[in-house]
Scaffold this motif. Sequence first.
Motif, short mmCIF file in Angstrom:
data_model
loop_
_atom_site.label_atom_id
_atom_site.label_comp_id
_atom_site.label_asym_id
_atom_site.label_seq_id
_atom_site.Cartn_x
_atom_site.Cartn_y
_atom_site.Cartn_z
N PHE A 221 0.83 -1.18 0.15
CA PHE A 221 0.17 0.08 0.07
C PHE A 221 0.85 1.13 0.14
O PHE A 221 0.72 2.30 -0.71
N THR A 222 1.72 1.57 1.00
CA THR A 222 2.34 2.51 1.28
C THR A 222 3.04 2.98 0.08
O THR A 222 3.24 4.31 -0.28
N TYR A 225 0.83 3.98 -2.42
CA TYR A 225 0.14 5.30 -2.27
C TYR A 225 0.88 6.65 -2.63
O TYR A 225 0.56 7.57 -3.36
N PRO A 236 -5.29 -2.17 -3.26
CA PRO A 236 -5.15 -1.64 -2.02
C PRO A 236 -5.71 -0.10 -1.77
O PRO A 236 -6.27 0.44 -0.91
N LEU A 237 -5.18 0.38 -2.84
CA LEU A 237 -5.64 1.92 -2.95
C LEU A 237 -7.14 2.21 -3.01
O LEU A 237 -7.60 2.97 -2.46
N TYR A 240 -8.86 1.28 0.19
CA TYR A 240 -8.64 2.60 1.12
C TYR A 240 -9.52 3.54 0.70
O TYR A 240 -10.23 4.22 1.79
N ILE B 105 -3.53 -3.91 5.30
CA ILE B 105 -4.54 -3.02 4.94
C ILE B 105 -6.02 -3.87 5.06
O ILE B 105 -6.93 -3.20 5.43
N GLY B 108 -6.63 -3.78 8.69
CA GLY B 108 -7.54 -2.40 9.06
C GLY B 108 -8.85 -2.47 8.71
O GLY B 108 -9.62 -2.00 9.52
N GLN B 109 -9.16 -2.82 7.47
CA GLN B 109 -10.72 -2.87 7.12
C GLN B 109 -11.61 -3.92 7.92
O GLN B 109 -12.55 -3.51 8.40
N THR B 215 -1.46 2.19 7.05
CA THR B 215 -2.88 1.75 6.86
C THR B 215 -3.60 1.91 8.27
O THR B 215 -4.68 2.31 8.27
N LEU B 218 -4.44 5.18 9.75
CA LEU B 218 -5.37 5.76 8.70
C LEU B 218 -6.66 5.33 8.80
O LEU B 218 -7.78 6.13 8.68
N MET B 219 -6.87 3.97 8.68
CA MET B 219 -8.08 3.51 8.70
C MET B 219 -8.79 3.42 10.29
O MET B 219 -10.07 3.33 10.15
#
Lengths: 283, 272
Positions: A221-222, A225, A236-237, A240, B105, B108-109, B215, B218-219
């Motif tokens: 992700f990072t 991003y 993943p973006l 998000y 990620i 997180g979700q 992530t 942020l999430m």
Amino acid sequence: MSASAALIAPRGLDRVQNLLWWLPRAAILGALAFVIFGPLANLLLWTVAERWYFPHALPIDYGFSYWGRVFAPRGNALQSLVASISIAFFTVAGSLALAIPAGYALARLRLPFRGLVLLAFLLPQAFPNLPVYVNIARLFYEIRLNGTVLGVVLVHVTHGLVYAVWIAAAAFSAVDRDLELAARNLGASGLKAFADVTLPLAAPGLMASAIFVFLESLDEFTGSYFVGAPDVTTLPLLLYSAGAGGNYQIASITALLLLVPSIAFMLVVEKFLRTDVLAKVGQ
Amino acid sequence: MARLLGPLLISPALIVILLLFMVPLAASVIGAFEVEGAYGLGNFTKAYDFYTQDIVFTAVIVGLSTVLTGLLAIAIGGYLTLGENPAAVAILRWLYRWPMFIPFIVVGQVLRTFLAKSGLFNSTLVTLGLLDPLSATSYLDWRGVVVAFVWKQTPFVALMVAGAMASLDRGTIEAARNLGASRLRILVEIVVPQVATTLLVGLVLSFVTMMGVLTVPLMINAQAPTMITADIAFRLSTYRDYGVANALGLISLAISSVAAWFYLRINMRQGR
């Protein structure tokens, strides 16, 4: 009669005690199962929930309308899926092209500072990457690689090289050297011995390293991003931004799309990663 | 020629690491001290003024998550090694690994929906009668971040620790059992000291990983105080402020290197 009863009683008591022990065990294992699978069940419910709000414990309506939206030809999701998978394939191709010669050299040839070289490939994994991505983004911005697929692939390759190189080196180390020498004795050139003997024998290990790199790229992700967004959108973006926009159905379906290959490939990798290769990783 | 072949084959991969990792890392260190063309500590004073609370928050959250991960990993590894019921051990072995395969990620979700006020966690407690629906609260603050980190990292550390425990000499454990020591005492006094190095390596890797995750904060924890990673992303996306972003990155590296130094010291003391 009473003597035999006395003999039997302790054994029966033992069994009862053993059964009673299942109460705390079941409670703890059950709680653990809830902690592990509860969140995943919650995710699955969101993928098929049409309407779900507080204080309802379960969704009010079930359906697949959001799946239709995700996979609609004009949907952003399909585009992100294609982008993610093509980036992952390019990343695997790039990593293996770099890692096969490097892995072979690490396994077979004389190298100065061999330990340091191995360590260099580990650094991008072991270090917090954020400060690095910030500056890659700035660098790429100047040479116009920001927001391009190539830029994202390059970042992913850097990150995936540790799996590619370390596992490739282990795979080559695990190949029996006598077989190569036999081929050479029969008159094969160095390159032919490599292509006909060493490479096929190392293939399962290389396959495992390809899977690791593929998954790493799919989930990253990072870097995507900072370097890719908003022009290149990977799964993943998308996950998000769908989550940030409050669309939990789209976010959950995307999360599931990411989860399936992760778990499936992990099971496959166990087959490809033989113990003799594993024992040589990082050596 | 043969001597040059090795370095030649390895150089393309090394050049990629050099250009795309070492150079940007160096640029980050230099950039942190760059203020409008001159060098100085301006970025750091700004970072200190704006983000002291977040820096402390990050260190505390990641530290707490590391400790909890270590304790749970010891508990799981300990039961896998010392557990007497084969069925229970087999169930635990099958169960504990799952979160390891799940990317951050997705973690997180998944946890954002699970720990929300109306999430499955609260609603299960309500259904079981353990929680009054009116007093249900959301866990999407520092608690959510800690849960997410521990949930994802425990299997990884437990796998390493359990592997090290399995290769221990069973003799001392059996001897202690025969002398009547409880399993908890055997775990704390005999097993854990022998796998301490493996445990520490796993925890240092986890600490560094958690420091870099963007992530999850942020999430799960978008409000203040948040983690350094979220601040860096904000500094860049909103202000294009590379100086303070680099300074925050360097501070994050410094916190991580404390963990690495701690590990090296223990490692060296053992080697002596």
